[in-house]
Scaffold this motif. Structure first.
Motif, PDB file in Angstrom:
ATOM      1  N   ALA A   1       1.570   8.248   7.192  1.00 48.30           N
ATOM      2  CA  ALA A   1       0.510   7.609   7.982  1.00 48.30           C
ATOM      3  C   ALA A   1       0.868   7.622   9.461  1.00 48.30           C
ATOM      4  CB  ALA A   1       0.313   6.163   7.521  1.00 48.30           C
TER       5      ALA A   1
ATOM      6  N   PHE B   1       0.853  -1.177   0.000  1.00 46.33           N
ATOM      7  CA  PHE B   1       0.000   0.000   0.000  1.00 46.33           C
ATOM      8  C   PHE B   1       0.888   1.225   0.000  1.00 46.33           C
ATOM      9  CE2 PHE B   1      -2.561   3.392   1.680  1.00 46.33           C
ATOM     10  CZ  PHE B   1      -3.806   3.163   1.120  1.00 46.33           C
TER      11      PHE B   1
ATOM     12  N   TRP C   1      -2.677  14.721  -3.353  1.00 39.46           N
ATOM     13  CA  TRP C   1      -1.336  14.294  -2.947  1.00 39.46           C
ATOM     14  C   TRP C   1      -0.510  15.315  -2.183  1.00 39.46           C
ATOM     15  CZ3 TRP C   1      -3.017  12.596  -7.930  1.00 39.46           C
ATOM     16  CH2 TRP C   1      -3.221  11.207  -8.014  1.00 39.46           C
TER      17      TRP C   1
ATOM     18  N   THR D   1       4.791  11.360   7.898  1.00 38.66           N
ATOM     19  CA  THR D   1       3.863  12.158   7.089  1.00 38.66           C
ATOM     20  C   THR D   1       2.988  11.285   6.189  1.00 38.66           C
ATOM     21  OG1 THR D   1       5.631  12.486   5.475  1.00 38.66           O
ATOM     22  CG2 THR D   1       5.236  14.277   7.043  1.00 38.66           C
TER      23      THR D   1
ATOM     24  N   PRO E   1      -5.193   8.774   2.027  1.00 37.29           N
ATOM     25  CA  PRO E   1      -5.915   7.607   2.539  1.00 37.29           C
ATOM     26  C   PRO E   1      -6.251   7.763   4.021  1.00 37.29           C
ATOM     27  CG  PRO E   1      -4.115   6.907   1.129  1.00 37.29           C
ATOM     28  CD  PRO E   1      -3.985   8.398   1.266  1.00 37.29           C
ATOM     29  N   GLU E   2      -5.313   8.271   4.801  1.00 36.40           N
ATOM     30  CA  GLU E   2      -5.601   8.379   6.239  1.00 36.40           C
ATOM     31  C   GLU E   2      -6.713   9.377   6.508  1.00 36.40           C
ATOM     32  OE1 GLU E   2      -2.345   8.478   8.910  1.00 36.40           O
ATOM     33  OE2 GLU E   2      -3.646   8.846  10.634  1.00 36.40           O
TER      34      GLU E   2
ATOM     35  N   ALA F   1       2.151   7.742 -13.505  1.00 42.32           N
ATOM     36  CA  ALA F   1       1.564   6.468 -13.080  1.00 42.32           C
ATOM     37  C   ALA F   1       0.318   6.668 -12.213  1.00 42.32           C
ATOM     38  CB  ALA F   1       2.597   5.645 -12.307  1.00 42.32           C
ATOM     39  N   GLU F   2       0.195   7.828 -11.574  1.00 35.46           N
ATOM     40  CA  GLU F   2      -0.956   8.066 -10.686  1.00 35.46           C
ATOM     41  C   GLU F   2      -2.133   8.693 -11.425  1.00 35.46           C
ATOM     42  OE1 GLU F   2       1.858   6.675  -8.748  1.00 35.46           O
ATOM     43  OE2 GLU F   2       2.393   8.730  -9.195  1.00 35.46           O
TER      44      GLU F   2
ATOM     45  N   LEU G   1      -4.594  -0.373   8.264  1.00 39.33           N
ATOM     46  CA  LEU G   1      -4.216  -0.921   6.954  1.00 39.33           C
ATOM     47  C   LEU G   1      -3.757  -2.370   7.076  1.00 39.33           C
ATOM     48  CD1 LEU G   1      -2.234   2.001   5.267  1.00 39.33           C
ATOM     49  CD2 LEU G   1      -4.456   1.083   4.560  1.00 39.33           C
TER      50      LEU G   1
ATOM     51  N   TRP H   1       7.903   4.105  -1.049  1.00 38.70           N
ATOM     52  CA  TRP H   1       8.049   2.977  -0.142  1.00 38.70           C
ATOM     53  C   TRP H   1       6.656   2.553   0.338  1.00 38.70           C
ATOM     54  CZ3 TRP H   1      12.076   6.497  -0.290  1.00 38.70           C
ATOM     55  CH2 TRP H   1      13.370   5.963  -0.343  1.00 38.70           C
TER      56      TRP H   1
ATOM     57  N   THR I   1       7.980  17.931   5.198  1.00 36.75           N
ATOM     58  CA  THR I   1       7.955  17.391   3.834  1.00 36.75           C
ATOM     59  C   THR I   1       9.072  18.058   3.047  1.00 36.75           C
ATOM     60  OG1 THR I   1       6.321  19.076   3.341  1.00 36.75           O
ATOM     61  CG2 THR I   1       5.487  16.883   3.834  1.00 36.75           C
TER      62      THR I   1
ATOM     63  N   ARG J   1       1.041   5.600  -1.621  1.00 36.97           N
ATOM     64  CA  ARG J   1       0.282   6.674  -2.253  1.00 36.97           C
ATOM     65  C   ARG J   1       0.664   6.800  -3.719  1.00 36.97           C
ATOM     66  NH1 ARG J   1       0.658  12.031   0.762  1.00 36.97           N
ATOM     67  NH2 ARG J   1      -1.037  12.537  -0.671  1.00 36.97           N
ATOM     68  N   ARG J   2       1.945   6.673  -4.022  1.00 33.65           N
ATOM     69  CA  ARG J   2       2.405   6.781  -5.401  1.00 33.65           C
ATOM     70  C   ARG J   2       3.144   5.507  -5.763  1.00 33.65           C
ATOM     71  NH1 ARG J   2       6.062  11.951  -4.897  1.00 33.65           N
ATOM     72  NH2 ARG J   2       6.644  10.742  -3.059  1.00 33.65           N
ATOM     73  N   SER J   3       3.156   5.162  -7.032  1.00 31.23           N
ATOM     74  CA  SER J   3       3.730   3.892  -7.449  1.00 31.23           C
ATOM     75  C   SER J   3       5.187   3.753  -7.006  1.00 31.23           C
ATOM     76  CB  SER J   3       3.621   3.749  -8.965  1.00 31.23           C
ATOM     77  OG  SER J   3       4.398   4.743  -9.591  1.00 31.23           O
TER      78      SER J   3
ATOM     79  N   ASN K   1       8.604  12.660   0.671  1.00 37.00           N
ATOM     80  CA  ASN K   1       7.372  12.824   1.451  1.00 37.00           C
ATOM     81  C   ASN K   1       6.515  14.015   1.029  1.00 37.00           C
ATOM     82  OD1 ASN K   1       9.202  14.632   2.538  1.00 37.00           O
ATOM     83  ND2 ASN K   1       9.559  13.385   4.357  1.00 37.00           N
TER      84      ASN K   1
ATOM     85  N   THR L   1      -9.617   1.083   2.760  1.00 36.59           N
ATOM     86  CA  THR L   1      -8.259   1.594   2.981  1.00 36.59           C
ATOM     87  C   THR L   1      -8.185   3.120   2.929  1.00 36.59           C
ATOM     88  OG1 THR L   1      -7.712   1.588   0.630  1.00 36.59           O
ATOM     89  CG2 THR L   1      -7.234  -0.431   1.872  1.00 36.59           C
TER      90      THR L   1
END
Lengths: 270, 782
Positions: free
Chosen positions: A247, A181, B687, A245, B770-771, B712-713, A255, A188, B700, A183-185, B705, B647
């Protein structure tokens, strides 16, 4: 993005690498460089000596070795992704390798580098933990995955130790899944779940649910007793997820529950 | 004259002339340039968001290998004739505290530069910068603009006694009465999170001193403004300053500025008598290049029971960051007239308060004020639709402005538009009814992945702008632009423009305009820009102004070329000018086969052997254009998302945009602008977010981050257009550089909320991580 000054040596052999590595306290091995070099460019990491092992081509292999599949430490993620032996007998590993980073990272990054770097968010350490892999050092010592990862970026490797081989048991006939899981492909894993199922039992391990890759013992037990849904409910037990940042720890636990259930459903149907 | 010509090139997707050079690695970016003897600058930046600078010791750094010099803020204090410029003070009492290239009393954000090292290589400069010993006394910081207004909040500038920079108001019509009479009201409190612009090319600058002159190469959108400000800050006569913006790799507003580093390389080059260069590191840029957005918004709508909106009331609290950069204070106001969107309301009121915080200064970021406005009104209109139990399409249709030109309640006049046409086309393209059916099915089945459909029917004002209007809103410069067209003896054409592209393809699109006017091909037209010694007069590129202002100047200059050429042709063909018609690149005598090609006329003008009495040789003409109005693009965007309610993951699965940007010069270039803009706007929704902790540390701090999305998104965008030419300029053009960003954030967030509304979620902060989605669902459940 300029690193601090450092010395650089090319290792001619594994023995040479071990010797150079042991020669200075601030020496580090350089393999694919896709974790170490960015950290150096940010000056988070400041090794005084880089020992470049990337030219030790005889550490780049995947082969059968008795009742194990043996993988050379300098085998690249891309090699794992395309290897026919792994595809046939340990597809979890080749699939997980295809989820690492991006194409450039997979072309340069090595399995040994990933294991030795011990980033708790990395994919392959979690997968190897689920697979009960063993790690072979330059002097022939062998360490089990359960005893290898000690903390964030910390392993059982001592100063002067060079990881040379990774050994995994073949998974003939097992179901498997790796759910990453993010956020972006290219990110990590916020949370990663590796699962292998066989005859009603499951081996499950997490990426990024604690300072090291960790087996989901409670979920494994719950799966044997009550199936995927039960395993999901138990998945967060015993974990110690980080907050950052991407989660919070609470969200990572959530998750973990959803992804363990989904991974086991996918493994069963696969 | 040329307006009667058939358009051969305008409206055609001519391949970008820029790309061959860029794609073969032959572009000239500032970081590629090195002059003999160049030395390199590195900055020492405060690790604290707020700290008193007790002492700066550069001794060790100055003695390090390769180091040429090291300076503290105090060492350079006498180099500055003026504070770094801020060109937009919205009210008479706007507070503009001093801002020098190096801080010497206090650091006011994490990244504020306090010392500088110059060395023979970049690496040596960076190593030596670590040796500068700075003693700080850390102080409490405040990072949220509302908290910064509270009593007892740490002050960013002690002397001001407040963190309030200004409060600006705009009123039109009787808002109080409209709210008192309203059958329905809705209100939303919204957060415009802080964003980091992320141009692909980091900033860089190189200053070269020659006797008493200096040339500054910089990654800037504004070479002309930068030259003026170099004179103001450093006291060098404008005649002695040349500024060059070579190939520039994106800006999005972040290079619409005059930065400390640009002034430092000039000052140091003059002190040290050698070229001085600085290239930003990406992580350094996250701290030291301007940020965008960062405001709290409150918006209220008054409406009839049917859903007709009668009044809009909005209140903004906008973070300035620690200092006012070039247009920091004015940025929220670029959207101040647009909080009623494309809806016909009777009354309007807006109040905006600018606030200093211990953060990187904010400034113009793609859309600058207008994405914020669109977001607020489009979220509020969706809230009104939910309140009334109506489809969001229906409420929008009920309120559209339909007569143009239209003077809106906030006081400006919209030039042209057809809002229904874009909405109709977008709904058709996306199959709105089909999507609503699928959404209902998924809801009925209780799928983990729910569908959300979000609309943004937007308009905006761009093409900055009438100079008199800019004066009325207290912007310090004008809004005109200039162009010169020059025939060379052999018949090729130079077009010199005052705008300064950094990815917008002006070399192609401007050549198309000239080619149509003069009857040549775009390849025969060379567009020159971005160098104050070549293009002497200009107001540069920002605010979607290059085509709508500079392009019109170019068109007018072409008309003047034809006027002179006609006189030469009439003289040489011995006919009256009125007997000549212009077509296919030449003048012919009506009803005969006698003609003279424009290229031949250009040669005649150059030899000057046979020109009319008293006519000056040469075929060259200039025009300066000051537009009578802004240009007003509009359109409908529809975002379709899948939200995983287990999720919290949100996936953008379709995106339809139908934009009306007036006459289109190059459809491919416009598609590229729109697509890039959509990606950036959707990024805000899903994002991107610059996060500071309470002490003012930027959490960030890298692309790891700070989640800039990749291809891809994102799905392939489905783009189409309607066309309402602007009646205020002869080309009928409007701006297009920012529309995608202005429209898309609202569409994406409305889609997310549309997916989650059945679960009781009607509000969500951006980005919809997601959170955040999971937490909102959890809260709604309990």
């Amino acid at each position: 993005m300029i690193p601090a000054a450092f010395d650089y040596e090319v290792a001619e052999s594994v023995e040479h690498a071990a010797e150079l590595l042991g020669s200075r306290e601030d020496a580090k091995l350089l393999a694919g460089g896709h974790s170490l070099l960015p950290a150096m460019r940010l000056r988070i990491s400041r090794p005084g000596l880089l020992v470049d092992v990337a030219r030790l081509q005889d550490l780049r292999y995947v082969r059968e070795d008795g009742d194990r599949i043996a993988i050379g430490a300098l085998t690249r993620h891309h090699d794992l992704e395309r290897d026919p032996l792994l595809a046939a007998r340990c597809p979890l590993l080749s699939h997980a390798a295809s989820e690492v980073g991006d194409l450039q990272v997979r072309r340069r990054g090595t399995i040994g580098g990933s294991v030795a770097h011990a980033d708790p968010a990395a994919d392959l350490p979690a997968v190897l933990t689920a697979l009960d892999a063993e790690f072979v050092l330059h002097d022939g010592r062998t360490l089990p995955a359960s005893d290898f990862f000690r903390g964030v970026f910390e392993t059982a490797l001592g100063p002067g130790d060079v990881l040379t081989e990774i050994r995994v048991p073949p998974q003939d006939g097992a179901g498997f899944a790796y759910l990453k899981f993010r956020r972006r492909s290219q990110d990590w894993a916020t949370v990663g779940v590796a699962a292998v199922t066989r005859n009603g039992s499951a081996a499950i391990a997490f990426a990024n649910m604690g300072p090291t890759p960790v087996r989901a013992a409670a979920a494994e037990q719950a799966y044997a007793d009550g199936g995927a849904a039960a395993a999901g409910d138990a998945a967060a037990e015993g974990t110690d997820p980080p907050g950052d940042t991407a989660a919070s720890p609470d969200f990572r636990r959530h998750l973990a529950r959803v992804l363990v259930r989904r991974a086991l459903e996918e493994a069963k149907s696969g | 004259m040329s307006s009667t010509q058939a358009r051969r090139w305008i409206g055609t997707s001519v391949a970008r002339k820029e790309d061959r050079k860029l794609l073969t690695g032959q572009g000239s970016f500032v970081d590629n340039m090195t002059l003999p003897g160049t030395v390199y600058m590195a900055l020492v930046r405060s690790p604290y968001a707020h700290a008193r600078i007790v002492a700066v010791d550069t001794t060790a750094a100055a003695g390090a290998p390769g180091v040429v010099a090291a300076f503290s803020g105090a060492d350079l204090a006498d180099d500055w004739k003026s504070s770094l410029p801020t060109a937009w003070l919205p009210t008479e009492d706007t507070k503009a505290p001093p801002h020098y290239p190096l801080a010497s009393d206090k650091a006011r954000y994490a990244g504020d530069a306090v010392a500088v090292v110059v060395a023979s290589s970049r690496a040596a400069a960076k190593d030596a910068a670590e040796l500068v010993a700075v003693e700080y006394e850390p102080l409490d910081a405040v990072v949220d603009p509302e908290e910064a207004l509270a009593d007892g909040a740490p002050l960013v500038h002690d002397d001001l006694g407040t963190n309030r920079c200004y409060t600006w108001k705009l009123d039109g019509g009787d808002v109080e009465k409209a709210f008192a009479d309203a059958a329905v009201t809705v209100s939303c409190r919204l957060r415009q999170q802080r964003l980091i612009p992320n141009a692909i090319e980091p900033r860089a600058c190189l200053a070269s001193p020659v006797v008493d002159e200096v040339t500054l190469w910089s990654t800037t959108q504004v070479p002309h403004i930068l030259r003026v400000m170099t004179t103001v800050v450093l006291g060098i006569p404008e005649t002695k300053v040349r500024v060059v913006a070579p190939d520039v790799g994106g800006g999005f507003g972040s290079k619409l500025n005059v930065y400390a580093e640009e002034m430092l390389v000039v000052a140091l080059a003059r002190r040290l008598r050698v070229p001085v260069k600085w290239t930003e590191e990406r992580s350094e840029g996250y701290l030291a290049t301007i940020h965008g957005r960062d405001q709290w918004q409150e918006i209220e709508l008054a409406a009839t029971a049917e859903g007709r909106i009668t009044a809009v009331r909005a209140r903004l609290t906008a973070a300035m960051g620690a200092y006012l950069q070039l247009v920091t204070a004015g940025v929220p106001l670029l959207g101040a007239w647009l909080y009623a969107g494309c809806y016909d309301v009777d009354a309007y009121s807006l109040e905006c308060t600018g606030v200093f915080t211990h953060t990187t200064p904010t400034d113009a970021y793609r859309g600058a004020g207008r994405p914020e406005a669109t977001f607020a009104i489009e979220r509020a209109v969706d809230a009104l639709a939910r309140e009334l139990g109506k489809d969001p399409v229906e409420v929008r249709r009920l309120n559209f402005i339909r007569e143009f030109p239209s003077t809106i309640a906030s006081g400006l006049t919209i030039d042209s538009g057809d809002y229904d046409a874009a909405l109709d086309r977008a709904l058709e393209l996306v199959d709105y009814d089909g999507l609503r059916r699928e959404q209902a099915e998924r809801r009925a089945r209780g799928d983990a992945k729910q569908l959300g459909i979000g609309l943004s029917t937007y308009n905006e004002m761009c093409g900055l702008a009438p100079s008199r209007v800019l004066n009325a809103i207290r912007y310090a410069a004008g809004g005109w632009d200039s162009a010169t067209i020059r025939f060379l003896p052999t018949g090729t054409v130079q077009a010199v423009v005052g705008t300064s592209p950094h990815g917008q393809a002006h070399e192609t699109t401007f050549a198309q305009i000239v080619a149509d006017s003069l009857g040549c091909t775009p390849d025969e037209v060379e567009v020159l820009h971005g160098d104050t010694s070549i293009s002497t007069l200009g107001m540069d590129t920002y605010g979607s102004r290059s085509l709508a202002v500079g392009g019109v100047a170019l068109y007018n200059a072409a008309d003047r070329i034809l006027e002179k050429a006609r006189a030469i042709a009439a003289h040489q063909l011995e006919v009256d000018e009125s007997d000549l018609e212009f077509d296919a690149g030449g003048f012919s005598v009506r009803g005969t086969d006698r003609s003279l090609a424009l290229k031949a006329i250009a040669f005649e003008a150059w030899t000057a052997h046979n020109l009319p009495d008293r006519m000056e040789p040469g075929l060259e003409a200039s025009a300066v254009y000051d537009p009578p109005n802004f240009s007003w693009p509009a359109g409908t965007h529809v975002a379709v998302v899948e939200a995983d309610v287990e999720t919290g993951a949100v996936d953008l699965i379709r995106y339809v945009a139908v934009d009306d940007v007036g006459t289109v010069i190059n459809p491919m270039v416009v598609d590229g602008q729109v697509a890039g803009g959509i990606a950036q706007g959707v990024a805000q929704a899903l994002w991107e977010e610059a996060v500071y902790d309470e002490s003012g540390q930027l959490l960030t701090g890298s692309m790891v981050n700070y989640a800039v999305p990749s291809a891809a998104e994102l799905p392939s965008f489905e783009l189409d257009r309607t066309e309402s030419p602007s009646p205020t300029n002869p080309l009928g053009v409007k701006g297009v550089g920012e529309t995608g960003t202005i429209a898309s954030t609202a569409a994406a967030m409305n889609a997310v909320i549309d997916a989650l509304a059945p679960f009781g979620v009607t509000d969500l902060d951006m980005p919809a991580t997601p959170e955040r989605v999971w937490r909102a669902l959890e809260e709604a459940r309990t």
